[in-house]
Design an enzyme around this catalytic site. Structure first.
Site: not given
Length: 520
Positions: A122, A223, A205, A124-125, A345, A256
């Site tokens: 992802p 998830g 995602g 994000t990380n 979220e 997450c």
């Protein structure tokens, strides 16, 4: 973005598809060669890769933030470091190479690596996930091909090349760690359906994870998170608030596993509010909550420009005035569920806050939040009462509940004794195949030789046995790197199927060498 046999396929540019085919071919042969390495060689390569990852942690934290615009450099550096030596240390004694002999049950178990692992990463990380999945693949003797998020393709390609160079220097076969240079939706769909991919590690995602599950290849997906956190009035409010704010602010909340909604009792509101303010939170009033909701969820959908941004930046965009030291925006809400977007979220330092009358009501509200989003993922509780922690966990449809620790790091195994992971399995609750934190053991299956259980039938001495044949996944020691050489970038002509002719020639020669060794 689910894939179906009768669904139209997006077209992949010829050059990108040819390059991807070459990478899969290299990974196939690298995986076949690596499956024959002994454990000493595997651990030597893993340590070399972990050291390269550690040494580059700061550099790739900076490049990831610069490229994606998400997160905090210092926090990404820490995540990168935690995904190197500490991750390897956790699995130091896990042997996924040697056969396991159970003389009492008359059974021998042979480890069988998957082969080629396709890993989605992802934005994000990006690099910490790449580090983590690389270590998992090496410990399980698999080759790995990364398809990074397009927003993080440069840092991921550089990181993969750095780790590949370290692995080769330690004796690994060429092509063990690779990355797609120009990722795209049609290309990743093509890769996921390739018959030469044995398993997909899907982080990203929901649509992409669902596409991985419907690709026709085995997939391990995770998830979404939406972790509720309950604060019991009987615990130290200052300590609990500090942990929650530290967790929510960590890397601007892109993990997450971060706390999404704070739940506390009405009787404790003033005391906890003071503690939250002391920890660096801005408590929004009703007008500010409305502004924040409108900006963060326009049309009811998350404004993705907020992901990984600081609380101060988000406040400015939403029209809120906060002090420069603000770390988290806390938004009190009257209800939770689908009608309150602030209880979804968020992946940014915005924390919903709901009040309840007692602990049972708090557990019920937490479960309501999870039913909306985050089932199977994570939750947290701050309490000095072990029975209350157990009651809270048993009421929730999650597979990890963090007690008296920051949930961001705790559920990921960096502030608890859970397995360190950037893939949080959501299990049956979250419609995932695995409910625990994903580790290298999930990339190995076992062939079991089971002798007749009749006491009169003697199987012979099973100790010290090792396979001698050169079959798939053989474990005969071979610490010398494969002779497969990396292809030149674009100068060679492509043969059938877009595979480089010189590379194909080398692959065939390698196969002949393997056959010759097997007959000697």
């Amino acid at each position: 973005m689910q894939l179906h046999d009768d669904a139209p396929r997006l077209q992949v540019p010829d050059r990108a598809e040819q390059a991807a085919k070459m990478k899969i071919e290299r990974a196939t042969w690298a995986g076949q060669a690596f499956a024959k390495f002994d454990r000493a060689a595997v651990m030597r390569i893993a340590r070399a890769v972990a050291e390269a990852a550690h040494q580059s942690a700061a550099h790739f934290a900076e490049t990831a933030v610069a490229e994606t615009g998400m997160g905090v450099v210092a926090d990404k550096k820490l995540k990168n470091e935690l995904s190197a030596h500490p991750l390897l240390d956790f699995y130091e004694n896990l042997d996924l190479v040697n056969p396991k002999v159970d003389a009492d049950r008359r059974m021998i178990e042979l480890p069988r690596p998957a082969g080629v692992v396709l890993a989605l990463t992802p934005a994000t990380n990006p690099v910490s996930t790449l580090y983590y999945k690389t270590i998992l693949a090496i410990l399980s003797r698999n080759a790995i091909l990364f398809s990074p998020h397009p927003l993080a393709k440069r840092c991921c390609n550089e990181a993969a090349a750095r780790l590949e160079a370290a692995a080769q220097a330690a004796g690994a076969p060429s092509g063990l760690i690779q990355c797609v240079e120009e990722p795209s939706v049609p290309l990743v769909q093509s890769l996921m359906t390739s018959p030469k991919v044995q398993v997909i590690l899907a982080t990203g995602g929901g649509p992409m994870v669902r596409a991985a599950y419907s690709s026709g290849n085995p997939a391990i997906g995770v998830g979404p998170g939406n972790a509720p956190v309950y604060v019991d009035p009987g615990c130290d409010q200052m300590v609990a608030a500090r942990r929650i704010i530290d967790s929510k602010a960590f890397d601007n909340s892109v993990l997450c596993t971060n706390e999404s909604v704070l739940i506390s009792q009405e009787q404790d509101r003033s005391r906890l509010e003071r503690a939250l303010r002391a920890g660096g939170a801005h408590i929004c009033n009703a007008a500010e909550v409305a502004k924040l909701r409108d900006w963060l969820f326009p049309g009811g959908h998350l404004n993705t420009s907020a992901v990984g941004k600081s609380a101060v930046w988000i406040a400015g965009q939403a029209g809120l005035r906060v002090v420069a030291s603000t770390r988290v925006l806390v938004a009190p809400v009257e209800l939770v569920g689908i009608d309150e977007q602030l209880t979804k979220e968020k992946l940014c330092p915005v924390l919903g806050w709901a009040l309840v009358t007692n602990a049972a009501h708090g557990a019920s509200m937490a479960q309501m939040i999870l039913r909306m989003s985050g089932a199977g993922h994570s939750a947290a509780i701050h309490t000095d009462d072990p029975q209350l922690a157990l009651d809270f966990a048993s009421a929730l449809s999650v597979y990890r509940v963090v007690v008296n620790a920051p949930c961001s790091q705790g559920a990921a195994g960096f502030a608890t004794h859970l397995a360190p992971s950037f893939m949080i399995g959501t299990g049956y609750f979250g419609r995932s195949s695995v409910g625990e934190n994903i580790g290298p053991q999930h990339l190995v299956h076992w062939t079991r030789l089971a002798w007749n259980s009749d006491p009169a039938m003697k199987p012979g001495d099973l100790s010290g046995l090792r396979p001698s044949f050169e079959g798939p996944g053989a474990t005969r020691p071979q610490p010398v790197a494969s002779a497969i050489a990396p292809p030149a970038a674009t100068s060679r002509p492509a043969g059938e199927g877009g595979v480089d002719r010189d590379l194909l020639r080398e692959l065939i020669l390698q196969e002949l060498r393997d056959l010759t060794r097997g007959q000697s």
